[in-house]
Scaffold this motif. Structure first.
Motif, PDB file in Angstrom:
ATOM      1  N   TRP A  10       0.845  -1.213  -0.042  1.00 41.73           N
ATOM      2  CA  TRP A  10      -0.185  -0.116  -0.075  1.00 41.73           C
ATOM      3  C   TRP A  10       0.753   1.376  -0.028  1.00 41.73           C
ATOM      4  N   THR A  11       2.008   1.189   0.574  1.00 43.51           N
ATOM      5  CA  THR A  11       3.039   2.512   0.572  1.00 43.51           C
ATOM      6  C   THR A  11       3.414   2.605  -0.836  1.00 43.51           C
ATOM      7  N   LEU A  12       3.936   1.557  -1.483  1.00 45.04           N
ATOM      8  CA  LEU A  12       4.312   1.831  -3.023  1.00 45.04           C
ATOM      9  C   LEU A  12       3.171   2.242  -3.806  1.00 45.04           C
ATOM     10  N   LEU A  13       1.967   1.765  -3.573  1.00 42.79           N
ATOM     11  CA  LEU A  13       0.859   1.986  -4.306  1.00 42.79           C
ATOM     12  C   LEU A  13       0.429   3.649  -4.217  1.00 42.79           C
ATOM     13  N   THR A  14       0.550   4.014  -2.742  1.00 44.15           N
ATOM     14  CA  THR A  14       0.270   5.366  -2.355  1.00 44.15           C
ATOM     15  C   THR A  14       1.194   6.415  -3.157  1.00 44.15           C
ATOM     16  N   LEU A  15       2.791   6.051  -2.892  1.00 46.41           N
ATOM     17  CA  LEU A  15       3.559   6.885  -3.708  1.00 46.41           C
ATOM     18  C   LEU A  15       3.208   6.928  -5.107  1.00 46.41           C
ATOM     19  N   LEU A  16       2.940   5.871  -5.945  1.00 51.48           N
ATOM     20  CA  LEU A  16       2.752   5.805  -7.199  1.00 51.48           C
ATOM     21  C   LEU A  16       1.618   6.656  -7.670  1.00 51.48           C
ATOM     22  N   VAL A  17       0.480   6.540  -6.833  1.00 49.96           N
ATOM     23  CA  VAL A  17      -0.705   7.435  -7.042  1.00 49.96           C
ATOM     24  C   VAL A  17      -0.298   8.959  -6.911  1.00 49.96           C
ATOM     25  N   LEU A  18       0.612   9.236  -5.724  1.00 51.32           N
ATOM     26  CA  LEU A  18       0.885  10.869  -5.603  1.00 51.32           C
ATOM     27  C   LEU A  18       1.602  11.233  -6.768  1.00 51.32           C
ATOM     28  N   GLY A  19       2.643  10.351  -7.023  1.00 47.84           N
ATOM     29  CA  GLY A  19       3.402  10.772  -8.306  1.00 47.84           C
ATOM     30  C   GLY A  19       2.644  11.132  -9.786  1.00 47.84           C
ATOM     31  N   LEU A  20       1.536  10.026  -9.941  1.00 44.81           N
ATOM     32  CA  LEU A  20       0.802  10.212 -10.914  1.00 44.81           C
ATOM     33  C   LEU A  20      -0.122  11.521 -10.839  1.00 44.81           C
ATOM     34  N   ILE A  21      -0.676  11.661  -9.677  1.00 46.87           N
ATOM     35  CA  ILE A  21      -1.533  12.991  -9.558  1.00 46.87           C
ATOM     36  C   ILE A  21      -0.594  14.218  -9.719  1.00 46.87           C
ATOM     37  N   ALA A  22       0.593  14.315  -9.300  1.00 49.27           N
ATOM     38  CA  ALA A  22       1.484  15.437  -9.422  1.00 49.27           C
ATOM     39  C   ALA A  22       1.791  15.508 -10.947  1.00 49.27           C
ATOM     40  N   LEU A  23       2.026  14.547 -11.651  1.00 53.71           N
ATOM     41  CA  LEU A  23       2.222  14.498 -13.192  1.00 53.71           C
ATOM     42  C   LEU A  23       0.958  15.012 -13.950  1.00 53.71           C
ATOM     43  N   PHE A  24      -0.216  14.694 -13.476  1.00 50.27           N
ATOM     44  CA  PHE A  24      -1.405  14.797 -14.143  1.00 50.27           C
ATOM     45  C   PHE A  24      -1.767  16.382 -13.747  1.00 50.27           C
ATOM     46  N   SER A  25      -1.500  16.797 -12.530  1.00 48.73           N
ATOM     47  CA  SER A  25      -1.799  18.096 -12.362  1.00 48.73           C
ATOM     48  C   SER A  25      -0.783  19.169 -13.274  1.00 48.73           C
ATOM     49  N   ALA A  26       0.483  18.931 -13.336  1.00 43.09           N
ATOM     50  CA  ALA A  26       1.399  19.730 -14.135  1.00 43.09           C
ATOM     51  C   ALA A  26       1.090  19.701 -15.726  1.00 43.09           C
ATOM     52  N   MET A  27       0.516  18.588 -16.040  1.00 40.82           N
ATOM     53  CA  MET A  27       0.087  18.657 -17.466  1.00 40.82           C
ATOM     54  C   MET A  27      -1.437  18.900 -18.038  1.00 40.82           C
ATOM     55  N   ALA A  28      -2.495  19.162 -16.726  1.00 39.95           N
ATOM     56  CA  ALA A  28      -3.595  19.344 -17.026  1.00 39.95           C
ATOM     57  C   ALA A  28      -3.958  20.502 -17.889  1.00 39.95           C
ATOM     58  N   GLY A  29      -3.098  21.720 -17.519  1.00 35.12           N
ATOM     59  CA  GLY A  29      -3.419  22.911 -18.377  1.00 35.12           C
ATOM     60  C   GLY A  29      -3.047  22.719 -19.769  1.00 35.12           C
ATOM     61  N   SER A  30      -2.184  21.751 -19.899  1.00 28.22           N
ATOM     62  CA  SER A  30      -1.944  21.526 -21.667  1.00 28.22           C
ATOM     63  C   SER A  30      -2.883  20.823 -22.323  1.00 28.22           C
ATOM     64  N   PHE A  31      -4.056  20.052 -21.654  1.00 30.44           N
ATOM     65  CA  PHE A  31      -4.994  19.485 -22.179  1.00 30.44           C
ATOM     66  C   PHE A  31      -6.299  20.191 -22.159  1.00 30.44           C
ATOM     67  N   GLY A  32      -6.139  21.556 -21.858  1.00 33.17           N
ATOM     68  CA  GLY A  32      -7.419  22.432 -21.764  1.00 33.17           C
ATOM     69  C   GLY A  32      -8.159  22.389 -20.464  1.00 33.17           C
ATOM     70  N   MET A  33      -7.633  21.685 -19.306  1.00 34.02           N
ATOM     71  CA  MET A  33      -8.248  21.398 -18.116  1.00 34.02           C
ATOM     72  C   MET A  33      -7.707  22.495 -17.136  1.00 34.02           C
ATOM     73  N   GLN A  34      -7.807  23.798 -17.302  1.00 29.67           N
ATOM     74  CA  GLN A  34      -7.457  24.880 -16.721  1.00 29.67           C
ATOM     75  C   GLN A  34      -7.889  24.745 -15.039  1.00 29.67           C
ATOM     76  N   ALA A  35      -9.014  24.592 -14.819  1.00 28.82           N
ATOM     77  CA  ALA A  35      -9.786  24.419 -13.597  1.00 28.82           C
ATOM     78  C   ALA A  35      -8.911  23.581 -12.717  1.00 28.82           C
TER      79      ALA A  35
END
Length: 622
Positions: free
Chosen positions: A236-261
């Motif tokens: 579960w620790t590794l799964l949590t780190l993976l999810v947090l990393g994916l969320i950080a990556l997705f948040s950084a790239m959200a503006g590029s896909f038109g999801m400014q909100a």
């Protein structure tokens, strides 16, 4: 997230983890005092962290008192180290004395804490993101020095124990040293502000891991369920780190896909939502897992208690029939219908019958199971049968080895008994033959009839002694090809046939793989035993012929048939129906045949009243 808030959350998380682990340790410790001392260490760690939180919220006197109580923390750990090291091969008297005076160690820790608190050993400063942060002052340095000294003493004791112990205890000590080095590095940053180095204590954010790693290092080799828990926690620790990393990556790239909100949402909020979602998934995992198992395997009711019951009942079975009967009862009760269990050690396999059947087969690679008639049962019932069959196959292998060990021990004791019996027989034979020789010499001057009668009885006694030695002594077999016809011709002159007729029918050049002397002993005993019943009978006859397979013989005689009640114990010692016999002749023959790896058996179905079938294998079987 503010850095002071992050520090406070880590202190609270450390305190909570330490309390939970301490409660679990105290519950599992039972009578193991060392584990209770480790639980006390965890409680003091929780109070020490709580002291920092109290300082942050302005409760300075309470917070300083809790932090300055830190000498108790290494004292509990020293108490644990004494008990942990002083077990098994590492047990020493001086550690017993130290354990009996552990109360003085706790008293010293309390005095150091009280004195430093009384003389103002700590103060509060503000620096960086902190409005309130504890630092050591004046007598507080004695407090921290004493704390470090006791900690060093505890780890020195563990190092000494590392050289004394082996196996899992040694591995536990190594794991404690690794956790201690980790904890030392984390705690060092806490001291820097007291030294005037106003650095943010980044390593302290990882403090929750210290208490978990320390306790896990101690108990991972002692309690198996801890390793299963650690496996899930790491996953579960590794799964949590993976999810947090994916969320950080997705948040950084959200503006590029038109999801400014979405891009404008603070990253810590996204992480918080993700953590809450993961915690919800963790809480729902077990009930959802049980629901899915019931949907996929309806009717299956497997749990640890049921498996423990199965193992205990199967373990109690001491033989094959009892094991099969117990297995049938357990599986039939669980399935709700009759199930036949068969344990098959050797081929050929029987034809399957109707109904549900579980076969355990002895294969070259071990015991395997086969389920017959289970094609129409539900998946859940099939799963139950599979799990039970696997346990039964394992138990068959264990029972087989247990019976083999018991048989080997029985043979060892039997051989030891024969050695002792042989020694006793040899001693008795020597003691008996001396007076017999004196009696034989004393008959020299007697009249012929009386001398003949006495000599006959002396010969009988000597033959009885020889039979006893032959039965009780060690048999040394030296096999080689023996031509049987010449041996039989040489033996015929040794018997008083009294008109009884002896014939043999053997193929030309018939030979046996046998010890010549022991083979002669077998033939002499069997022929002499038969003559006792046919020599005074009209038309008495003996016939020796080759059997149907190589190495086999049949000796027939037309004397009276052996009674049915005597046949089962015919080859036991001192069983005879012959007047004047010792009852050892057939028992000796049985021993000689066993030593050759062969067989002898009586038969009344070969066209003669009495027949003995003998088999000498072509190669020696130990």
């Amino acid at each position: 997230m503010a850095l002071d808030l992050a520090f406070e959350l880590m202190m609270l998380l450390t305190s909570g983890c330490a309390l939970l682990v301490s409660a679990w340790l105290f519950w599992r410790a039972r009578r193991r005092r060392s584990m209770k001392a480790l639980a006390g260490f965890g409680v003091m760690m929780a109070l020490w962290c709580a002291g920092h939180v109290a300082v942050f919220h302005g409760w300075e006197r309470l917070g300083i008192a809790l932090i300055l109580a830190n000498p108790l923390m290494p004292t509990f750990f020293l108490d644990f180290a004494v008990g942990f090291v002083n077990q098994g091969p590492g047990h020493t008297p001086w550690l017993d004395r130290l354990a009996r005076h552990r109360g003085l160690l706790y008293l010293a820790a309390v005095l150091v804490s009280g004195v430093t608190l009384w003389f103002g050993g700590g103060g509060i400063i503000a620096f960086g993101p902190f409005d309130h942060y504890f630092v050591f002052q004046g007598s507080g340095w004695f407090n921290i020095g004493y704390t470090i000294s006791v900690g060093v003493l505890a780890h020195t004791l563990l190092l000494w124990g590392f050289t004394r112990h082996r196996g899992n205890r040694k591995r536990s000590i190594a794991a404690m040293f690794a956790a201690g080095a980790w904890g030392l590095w984390l705690a060092t940053s806490f001291i820097f502000p007291s030294l005037g180095l106003l650095w943010y204590p980044w390593p302290m954010l990882l403090l929750p891991s210290y208490v978990l790693l320390l306790v896990y290092g101690v108990v991972r080799y002692q309690m198996l369920e801890v390793n299963a828990w650690a496996n899930r926690a790491l996953l579960w620790t590794l799964l949590t780190l993976l999810v947090l990393g994916l969320i950080a990556l997705f948040s950084a790239m959200a503006g590029s896909f038109g999801m400014q909100a979405l891009a404008n949402v603070p990253q810590w909020q996204l992480w918080l939502y993700s953590m809450l979602l993961l915690l919800l998934m963790l809480a729902l995992y077990r009930p959802l897992n049980k629901l899915v198992e019931r949907l996929i395997y309806p009717g299956s009711r497997l749990d640890e208690q049921l498996l423990d019951t199965w193992l205990a009942r199967l373990r109690d079975a001491a033989g094959w029939q009892e094991l099969a009967r117990e297995a049938e009862q357990l599986l039939s009760r669980q399935m709700g219908q009759s199930v036949r269990v068969r344990l098959l050690a050797e081929p050929p396999l029987p034809e399957p019958g109707p109904g549900l059947q579980l076969w355990c087969l002895h294969q070259p690679g071990g015991w395997q199971f086969r389920l017959l008639g289970f094609d129409d049962v539900t998946p859940g019932m099939r799963l139950t049968a599979d799990v039970f069959a696997s346990l039964l196959a394992t138990r068959c292998g264990l029972l087989e080895r247990s019976l083999q060990l018991a048989e080997a021990e029985r043979k060892r004791l039997s051989e030891q008994h024969l050695v002792e019996l042989g020694g006793l027989a040899a001693a008795m034979a020597h003691e008996l033959r001396n007076p017999l020789n004196i009696i034989a010499m004393a008959t020299a001057g007697l009249e012929a009839s009386r001398k003949t009668m006495i000599q006959h009885q002396l010969q009988r006694a000597d033959r009885l002694i020889s039979d006893m030695l032959a039965y009780a002594g060690q048999l040394q077999i030296q096999r080689r090809p023996v031509a049987l016809a010449p041996l039989l011709d040489s033996l015929q002159s040794q018997f008083d046939w009294q008109q009884a007729r002896f014939d043999y029918r053997l193929p030309p050049g018939f030979t046996l793989q046998a010890d010549p002397y022991r083979l002669q002993q077998v033939l002499v005993n069997l022929i002499d035993n038969a003559l006792a019943f046919v020599r005074n009978q009209e038309g008495g006859r003996l016939l020796l012929e080759a059997g149907d397979r190589p190495g086999s013989l049949c000796l027939h005689n037309n004397g009276p048939a052996i009674p049915a009640d005597l046949r089962d114990r015919l080859f036991r010692p001192f069983v005879t129906r012959r007047s004047g016999g010792s009852g050892l002749g057939l028992a000796i023959v049985q021993r000689i045949m066993d030593a050759h790896g062969g067989q002898i058996r009586h038969s009344a179905e070969l066209g003669w009243p009495v027949s003995f079938e003998l088999y000498f294998p072509e190669e020696h079987t130990p």
